[in-house]
Design a protein around this motif. Sequence first.
Motif, PDB file in Angstrom:
ATOM      1  N   ASN A   1       0.827  -1.211   0.000  1.00  0.00           N
ATOM      2  CA  ASN A   1       0.000   0.000   0.000  1.00  0.00           C
ATOM      3  C   ASN A   1       0.861   1.261   0.000  1.00  0.00           C
ATOM      4  OD1 ASN A   1      -2.439  -1.410   0.006  1.00  0.00           O
ATOM      5  ND2 ASN A   1      -2.490  -1.550   2.245  1.00  0.00           N
ATOM      6  N   GLN A   2       1.862   1.306   0.882  1.00  0.00           N
ATOM      7  CA  GLN A   2       2.654   2.521   1.035  1.00  0.00           C
ATOM      8  C   GLN A   2       3.567   2.778  -0.158  1.00  0.00           C
ATOM      9  OE1 GLN A   2       2.535   4.885   3.339  1.00  0.00           O
ATOM     10  NE2 GLN A   2       0.923   3.866   4.521  1.00  0.00           N
ATOM     11  N   TRP A   3       4.245   1.744  -0.628  1.00  0.00           N
ATOM     12  CA  TRP A   3       5.305   1.946  -1.603  1.00  0.00           C
ATOM     13  C   TRP A   3       4.846   1.760  -3.044  1.00  0.00           C
ATOM     14  CZ3 TRP A   3       9.979   3.869  -0.178  1.00  0.00           C
ATOM     15  CH2 TRP A   3      10.220   3.894   1.201  1.00  0.00           C
ATOM     16  N   VAL A   4       3.652   1.192  -3.248  1.00  0.00           N
ATOM     17  CA  VAL A   4       3.143   1.015  -4.609  1.00  0.00           C
ATOM     18  C   VAL A   4       1.856   1.815  -4.805  1.00  0.00           C
ATOM     19  CG1 VAL A   4       2.328  -0.646  -6.323  1.00  0.00           C
ATOM     20  CG2 VAL A   4       4.192  -1.279  -4.763  1.00  0.00           C
ATOM     21  N   VAL A   5       0.875   1.547  -3.964  1.00  0.00           N
ATOM     22  CA  VAL A   5      -0.422   2.206  -4.136  1.00  0.00           C
ATOM     23  C   VAL A   5      -0.336   3.694  -3.825  1.00  0.00           C
ATOM     24  CG1 VAL A   5      -2.830   2.248  -3.380  1.00  0.00           C
ATOM     25  CG2 VAL A   5      -1.626   0.047  -3.619  1.00  0.00           C
ATOM     26  N   PHE A   6       0.243   4.022  -2.644  1.00  0.00           N
ATOM     27  CA  PHE A   6       0.308   5.427  -2.219  1.00  0.00           C
ATOM     28  C   PHE A   6       1.539   6.152  -2.752  1.00  0.00           C
ATOM     29  CE2 PHE A   6      -2.123   3.914   1.769  1.00  0.00           C
ATOM     30  CZ  PHE A   6      -3.317   3.932   1.067  1.00  0.00           C
ATOM     31  N   GLY A   7       2.412   5.442  -3.416  1.00  0.00           N
ATOM     32  CA  GLY A   7       3.529   6.076  -4.121  1.00  0.00           C
ATOM     33  C   GLY A   7       4.626   6.641  -3.249  1.00  0.00           C
ATOM     34  N   ALA A   8       5.105   5.849  -2.259  1.00  0.00           N
ATOM     35  CA  ALA A   8       6.228   6.303  -1.424  1.00  0.00           C
ATOM     36  C   ALA A   8       7.575   6.032  -2.080  1.00  0.00           C
ATOM     37  CB  ALA A   8       6.168   5.623  -0.058  1.00  0.00           C
ATOM     38  N   TRP A   9       7.576   5.405  -3.255  1.00  0.00           N
ATOM     39  CA  TRP A   9       8.837   5.016  -3.899  1.00  0.00           C
ATOM     40  C   TRP A   9       9.770   6.187  -4.210  1.00  0.00           C
ATOM     41  CZ3 TRP A   9       9.544   7.202  -8.630  1.00  0.00           C
ATOM     42  CH2 TRP A   9       8.397   7.617  -9.320  1.00  0.00           C
ATOM     43  N   PRO A  10       9.301   7.455  -4.394  1.00  0.00           N
ATOM     44  CA  PRO A  10      10.278   8.540  -4.587  1.00  0.00           C
ATOM     45  C   PRO A  10      11.255   8.689  -3.424  1.00  0.00           C
ATOM     46  CG  PRO A  10       8.123   9.259  -5.321  1.00  0.00           C
ATOM     47  CD  PRO A  10       7.921   7.940  -4.637  1.00  0.00           C
ATOM     48  N   ASN A  11      10.847   8.248  -2.221  1.00  0.00           N
ATOM     49  CA  ASN A  11      11.787   8.292  -1.096  1.00  0.00           C
ATOM     50  C   ASN A  11      12.970   7.357  -1.345  1.00  0.00           C
ATOM     51  OD1 ASN A  11      10.463  10.011   1.099  1.00  0.00           O
ATOM     52  ND2 ASN A  11       8.797   8.624   0.564  1.00  0.00           N
ATOM     53  N   ALA A  12      12.693   6.172  -1.889  1.00  0.00           N
ATOM     54  CA  ALA A  12      13.769   5.238  -2.220  1.00  0.00           C
ATOM     55  C   ALA A  12      14.646   5.802  -3.339  1.00  0.00           C
ATOM     56  CB  ALA A  12      13.186   3.885  -2.625  1.00  0.00           C
TER      57      ALA A  12
END
Length: 278
Positions: A67-78
Motif C-alpha cells: 500500500n505505502q510503496w506502490v499504491v500510495f507512491g512512497a517510492w520517490p523516497n527510495a
Amino acid sequence: MSRLTTSAVPTERTKVPASTEARRRFGRIATVLWLPALLVVLWWVVSANSTSPFFPPLADILAETWNQWVVFGAWPNATSSLQNLFFGYVLGVTIGIVGGSLLWRYEHVRIATNPLIYFLYVLPAPALLPAMIAIFGIGDMRQIALIALGSIWPTLLNTLDGMRGIDAVKFDTARALRLGGWRTYFTLVLPGAAPQIAAGLRASLTVGIILVVVSEMVAAQSGIGYFILQAQAEFAIKKMWTGILVLALIGTLLNYLFMFVERIALRWYYRSRALGGS
C-alpha cells in the motif's frame, strides 16, 4: 610407438549430464536461500497472532508495504536515497582510490598525514552531521558530503595496504622491462591491489548505506530515513516497518549486485585462486 601416440592424444572431457548440472545449481541455490527462507517463515508464524502495536504480523507488514510503496507512491523516497548514495559513494571511493595511490607513491606524504588520516577514520561520520548542516545547509548536498566522507576511509586504507603488499620482485621486473611510471601503475599496481581495493569498496558501500539513513533522519524532506522517522513520529508502526523492510531489501540487492560485478571484474583473481587451491 602406437601406444605412446595414442596415449599422447588428449581425451575429450567428459560432459556432465544436464540433469546433474541442474541438480548442482539447485543445490547451490538451496544452500544460499534455506536460512533466510526459514527465518521468514518463523517470523510469519511467530507474529501471526500478535496483537502488539510494536510487533505487528508479517502479513500485515507486507500488505502495508504494498500500500505505502506502490499504491500510495512512497517510492520517490527510495529514489532520493539511491541518488544520494550513488553520488556520495562514487565521490568517496574515487577520493579513496586516488588518495591511497598518492600515499603509496609518496612515502613522506604518507608519514606526514598518517595521524590526520587515522584521526578522521576513527571519528564517527554521524558526529559531523551538525557541522555538515552548518556548511551545506539541509539540502541533498549535505547528505552527499556525509556519505562521501564516510566512504573514503575503508577504500583509501585498503588501497594503500593492497599496493604496499605487492611483491618487490614485480617492480624489479617492471624496471627491467623499462615500463614507465603510469604503465607500471595501470598494469601492475592497480591489478595487484585490486582484490583488496574491492574489499574496501564493499566496506564503503555498507558505510554509505548506513549514512544515507542517518543523514535523512535529521533535517531532511525525503528519503527512506525520513520516511521511517516520520512514521515513528506519527505512531504509524506498520508504516515504519515497511520503511525498514524496503531499506533491508535495497541494501541486500546492492550488496549482491556488488558481488556480481566484483566476480566479473576479478574473474582472473578467483580463477587463479581456484587453480592454486587456495
